[in-house]
Design a protein around this motif. Sequence first.
Motif, PDB file in Angstrom:
ATOM      1  N   ILE A 121      81.369  30.078  25.212  1.00 53.40           N
ATOM      2  CA  ILE A 121      80.408  29.357  26.047  1.00 53.40           C
ATOM      3  C   ILE A 121      79.854  30.285  27.119  1.00 53.40           C
ATOM      4  O   ILE A 121      78.645  30.300  27.372  1.00 53.40           O
ATOM      5  N   GLN A 122      80.702  31.082  27.737  1.00 56.59           N
ATOM      6  CA  GLN A 122      80.251  31.989  28.775  1.00 56.59           C
ATOM      7  C   GLN A 122      79.261  33.008  28.215  1.00 56.59           C
ATOM      8  O   GLN A 122      78.235  33.281  28.843  1.00 56.59           O
ATOM      9  N   ILE A 123      79.546  33.554  27.050  1.00 56.05           N
ATOM     10  CA  ILE A 123      78.627  34.515  26.432  1.00 56.05           C
ATOM     11  C   ILE A 123      77.283  33.853  26.148  1.00 56.05           C
ATOM     12  O   ILE A 123      76.225  34.401  26.493  1.00 56.05           O
ATOM     13  N   LEU A 124      77.313  32.680  25.543  1.00 55.07           N
ATOM     14  CA  LEU A 124      76.062  31.966  25.238  1.00 55.07           C
ATOM     15  C   LEU A 124      75.297  31.617  26.512  1.00 55.07           C
ATOM     16  O   LEU A 124      74.072  31.760  26.577  1.00 55.07           O
ATOM     17  N   TRP A 125      76.021  31.143  27.513  1.00 55.12           N
ATOM     18  CA  TRP A 125      75.371  30.751  28.760  1.00 55.12           C
ATOM     19  C   TRP A 125      74.718  31.958  29.430  1.00 55.12           C
ATOM     20  O   TRP A 125      73.577  31.875  29.880  1.00 55.12           O
ATOM     21  N   ASN A 126      75.422  33.078  29.480  1.00 55.82           N
ATOM     22  CA  ASN A 126      74.852  34.287  30.080  1.00 55.82           C
ATOM     23  C   ASN A 126      73.632  34.771  29.293  1.00 55.82           C
ATOM     24  O   ASN A 126      72.657  35.231  29.882  1.00 55.82           O
ATOM     25  N   GLU A 127      73.693  34.664  27.968  1.00 47.30           N
ATOM     26  CA  GLU A 127      72.538  35.027  27.142  1.00 47.30           C
ATOM     27  C   GLU A 127      71.357  34.116  27.444  1.00 47.30           C
ATOM     28  O   GLU A 127      70.217  34.577  27.560  1.00 47.30           O
ATOM     29  N   LEU A 128      71.620  32.815  27.584  1.00 42.63           N
ATOM     30  CA  LEU A 128      70.550  31.874  27.909  1.00 42.63           C
ATOM     31  C   LEU A 128      69.914  32.194  29.262  1.00 42.63           C
ATOM     32  O   LEU A 128      68.689  32.158  29.399  1.00 42.63           O
ATOM     33  N   LEU A 129      70.737  32.518  30.241  1.00 44.04           N
ATOM     34  CA  LEU A 129      70.206  32.854  31.565  1.00 44.04           C
ATOM     35  C   LEU A 129      69.340  34.110  31.495  1.00 44.04           C
ATOM     36  O   LEU A 129      68.264  34.166  32.112  1.00 44.04           O
ATOM     37  N   GLU A 130      69.793  35.105  30.749  1.00 44.98           N
ATOM     38  CA  GLU A 130      69.027  36.346  30.614  1.00 44.98           C
ATOM     39  C   GLU A 130      67.721  36.105  29.857  1.00 44.98           C
ATOM     40  O   GLU A 130      66.664  36.605  30.251  1.00 44.98           O
ATOM     41  N   LEU A 131      67.789  35.341  28.794  1.00 43.72           N
ATOM     42  CA  LEU A 131      66.577  35.030  28.024  1.00 43.72           C
ATOM     43  C   LEU A 131      65.590  34.218  28.867  1.00 43.72           C
ATOM     44  O   LEU A 131      64.373  34.437  28.787  1.00 43.72           O
ATOM     45  N   ALA A 132      66.100  33.298  29.657  1.00 47.88           N
ATOM     46  CA  ALA A 132      65.228  32.504  30.531  1.00 47.88           C
ATOM     47  C   ALA A 132      64.528  33.404  31.544  1.00 47.88           C
ATOM     48  O   ALA A 132      63.336  33.212  31.837  1.00 47.88           O
ATOM     49  N   LYS A 133      65.238  34.391  32.053  1.00 43.85           N
ATOM     50  CA  LYS A 133      64.646  35.339  33.002  1.00 43.85           C
ATOM     51  C   LYS A 133      63.527  36.143  32.328  1.00 43.85           C
ATOM     52  O   LYS A 133      62.452  36.335  32.896  1.00 43.85           O
ATOM     53  N   ILE A 134      63.770  36.598  31.107  1.00 38.24           N
ATOM     54  CA  ILE A 134      62.765  37.360  30.351  1.00 38.24           C
ATOM     55  C   ILE A 134      61.540  36.489  30.083  1.00 38.24           C
ATOM     56  O   ILE A 134      60.403  36.933  30.268  1.00 38.24           O
ATOM     57  N   ALA A 135      61.775  35.250  29.655  1.00 45.67           N
ATOM     58  CA  ALA A 135      60.670  34.329  29.383  1.00 45.67           C
ATOM     59  C   ALA A 135      59.852  34.070  30.643  1.00 45.67           C
ATOM     60  O   ALA A 135      58.625  34.049  30.598  1.00 45.67           O
ATOM     61  N   GLN A 136      60.535  33.912  31.763  1.00 46.25           N
ATOM     62  CA  GLN A 136      59.834  33.674  33.032  1.00 46.25           C
ATOM     63  C   GLN A 136      58.968  34.872  33.395  1.00 46.25           C
ATOM     64  O   GLN A 136      57.819  34.706  33.818  1.00 46.25           O
ATOM     65  N   GLN A 137      59.492  36.073  33.229  1.00 52.21           N
ATOM     66  CA  GLN A 137      58.740  37.280  33.549  1.00 52.21           C
ATOM     67  C   GLN A 137      57.522  37.427  32.638  1.00 52.21           C
ATOM     68  O   GLN A 137      56.424  37.757  33.107  1.00 52.21           O
ATOM     69  N   LEU A 138      57.703  37.197  31.339  1.00 50.14           N
ATOM     70  CA  LEU A 138      56.581  37.297  30.403  1.00 50.14           C
ATOM     71  C   LEU A 138      55.528  36.238  30.699  1.00 50.14           C
ATOM     72  O   LEU A 138      54.320  36.528  30.663  1.00 50.14           O
ATOM     73  N   ASN A 139      55.959  35.032  30.984  1.00 53.87           N
ATOM     74  CA  ASN A 139      55.013  33.957  31.287  1.00 53.87           C
ATOM     75  C   ASN A 139      54.236  34.273  32.563  1.00 53.87           C
ATOM     76  O   ASN A 139      53.023  34.045  32.633  1.00 53.87           O
ATOM     77  N   HIS A 140      54.913  34.829  33.552  1.00 56.16           N
ATOM     78  CA  HIS A 140      54.243  35.227  34.796  1.00 56.16           C
ATOM     79  C   HIS A 140      53.233  36.336  34.524  1.00 56.16           C
ATOM     80  O   HIS A 140      52.097  36.284  35.014  1.00 56.16           O
ATOM     81  N   SER A 141      53.629  37.315  33.742  1.00 59.54           N
ATOM     82  CA  SER A 141      52.742  38.419  33.389  1.00 59.54           C
ATOM     83  C   SER A 141      51.504  37.906  32.650  1.00 59.54           C
ATOM     84  O   SER A 141      50.377  38.320  32.947  1.00 59.54           O
ATOM     85  N   ASN A 142      51.717  37.011  31.690  1.00 61.07           N
ATOM     86  CA  ASN A 142      50.591  36.437  30.957  1.00 61.07           C
ATOM     87  C   ASN A 142      49.678  35.646  31.889  1.00 61.07           C
ATOM     88  O   ASN A 142      48.451  35.687  31.752  1.00 61.07           O
ATOM     89  N   GLY A 143      50.255  34.954  32.837  1.00 61.01           N
ATOM     90  CA  GLY A 143      49.461  34.229  33.825  1.00 61.01           C
ATOM     91  C   GLY A 143      48.593  35.167  34.653  1.00 61.01           C
ATOM     92  O   GLY A 143      47.439  34.853  34.961  1.00 61.01           O
ATOM     93  N   LEU A 144      49.140  36.320  35.012  1.00 61.18           N
ATOM     94  CA  LEU A 144      48.354  37.306  35.768  1.00 61.18           C
ATOM     95  C   LEU A 144      47.202  37.852  34.932  1.00 61.18           C
ATOM     96  O   LEU A 144      46.096  38.055  35.440  1.00 61.18           O
ATOM     97  N   ILE A 145      47.459  38.092  33.657  1.00 64.63           N
ATOM     98  CA  ILE A 145      46.394  38.574  32.767  1.00 64.63           C
ATOM     99  C   ILE A 145      45.292  37.526  32.662  1.00 64.63           C
ATOM    100  O   ILE A 145      44.100  37.850  32.762  1.00 64.63           O
ATOM    101  N   ILE A 146      45.677  36.272  32.494  1.00 65.27           N
ATOM    102  CA  ILE A 146      44.698  35.180  32.412  1.00 65.27           C
ATOM    103  C   ILE A 146      43.908  35.084  33.708  1.00 65.27           C
ATOM    104  O   ILE A 146      42.675  34.932  33.695  1.00 65.27           O
ATOM    105  N   SER A 147      44.590  35.191  34.838  1.00 69.27           N
ATOM    106  CA  SER A 147      43.929  35.124  36.138  1.00 69.27           C
ATOM    107  C   SER A 147      42.916  36.259  36.297  1.00 69.27           C
ATOM    108  O   SER A 147      41.798  36.036  36.788  1.00 69.27           O
ATOM    109  N   THR A 148      43.283  37.448  35.863  1.00 69.09           N
ATOM    110  CA  THR A 148      42.372  38.600  35.932  1.00 69.09           C
ATOM    111  C   THR A 148      41.139  38.359  35.068  1.00 69.09           C
ATOM    112  O   THR A 148      40.012  38.617  35.497  1.00 69.09           O
ATOM    113  N   HIS A 149      41.348  37.857  33.847  1.00 67.56           N
ATOM    114  CA  HIS A 149      40.219  37.542  32.963  1.00 67.56           C
ATOM    115  C   HIS A 149      39.324  36.473  33.590  1.00 67.56           C
ATOM    116  O   HIS A 149      38.093  36.579  33.526  1.00 67.56           O
TER     117      HIS A 149
END
Length: 151
Positions: A94-122
Amino acid sequence: MIVSQHLACFITDLETERCTLQAFIELLKKEENALVQGKIEEIDYLASDKSRLIEKLIQLDEHRNEFLQNHGFSLERDSIVFGMSKQHSDQSKIQILWNELLELAKIAQQLNHSNGLIISTHLQHNQRAFAALHCAAGNVSLYGPKGQAYI
């Protein structure tokens, strides 16, 4: 159902959530690529997949939270694994899965933010181009940020 069966189902749900989050990240990467390359049709196509994955992630999150609440665990991010470690031998999985989920959520948040900045620039670029075309056509009345007309 005995506790170990509940826990096995919970682990399976966490694994499903991890796979869904990984698929969401891959979709965000495709979206980023389409945004950079200006492939509008591809962005439209990805939007429906993105909505579907977001809905699935929301359902998985609600299901996980319901399981945790029904079994007396806190929904605090850091206390989930700690609370389970006191009661269950499958804690390391459970700890391994939970830590993986937290890390993946962080990556998804960063990518979504980056995509939002690209959209804003366009969007800013398109607004400036529209304003320039509007002025070139002789329509020089523009509006300020508070809705006032500039002539």
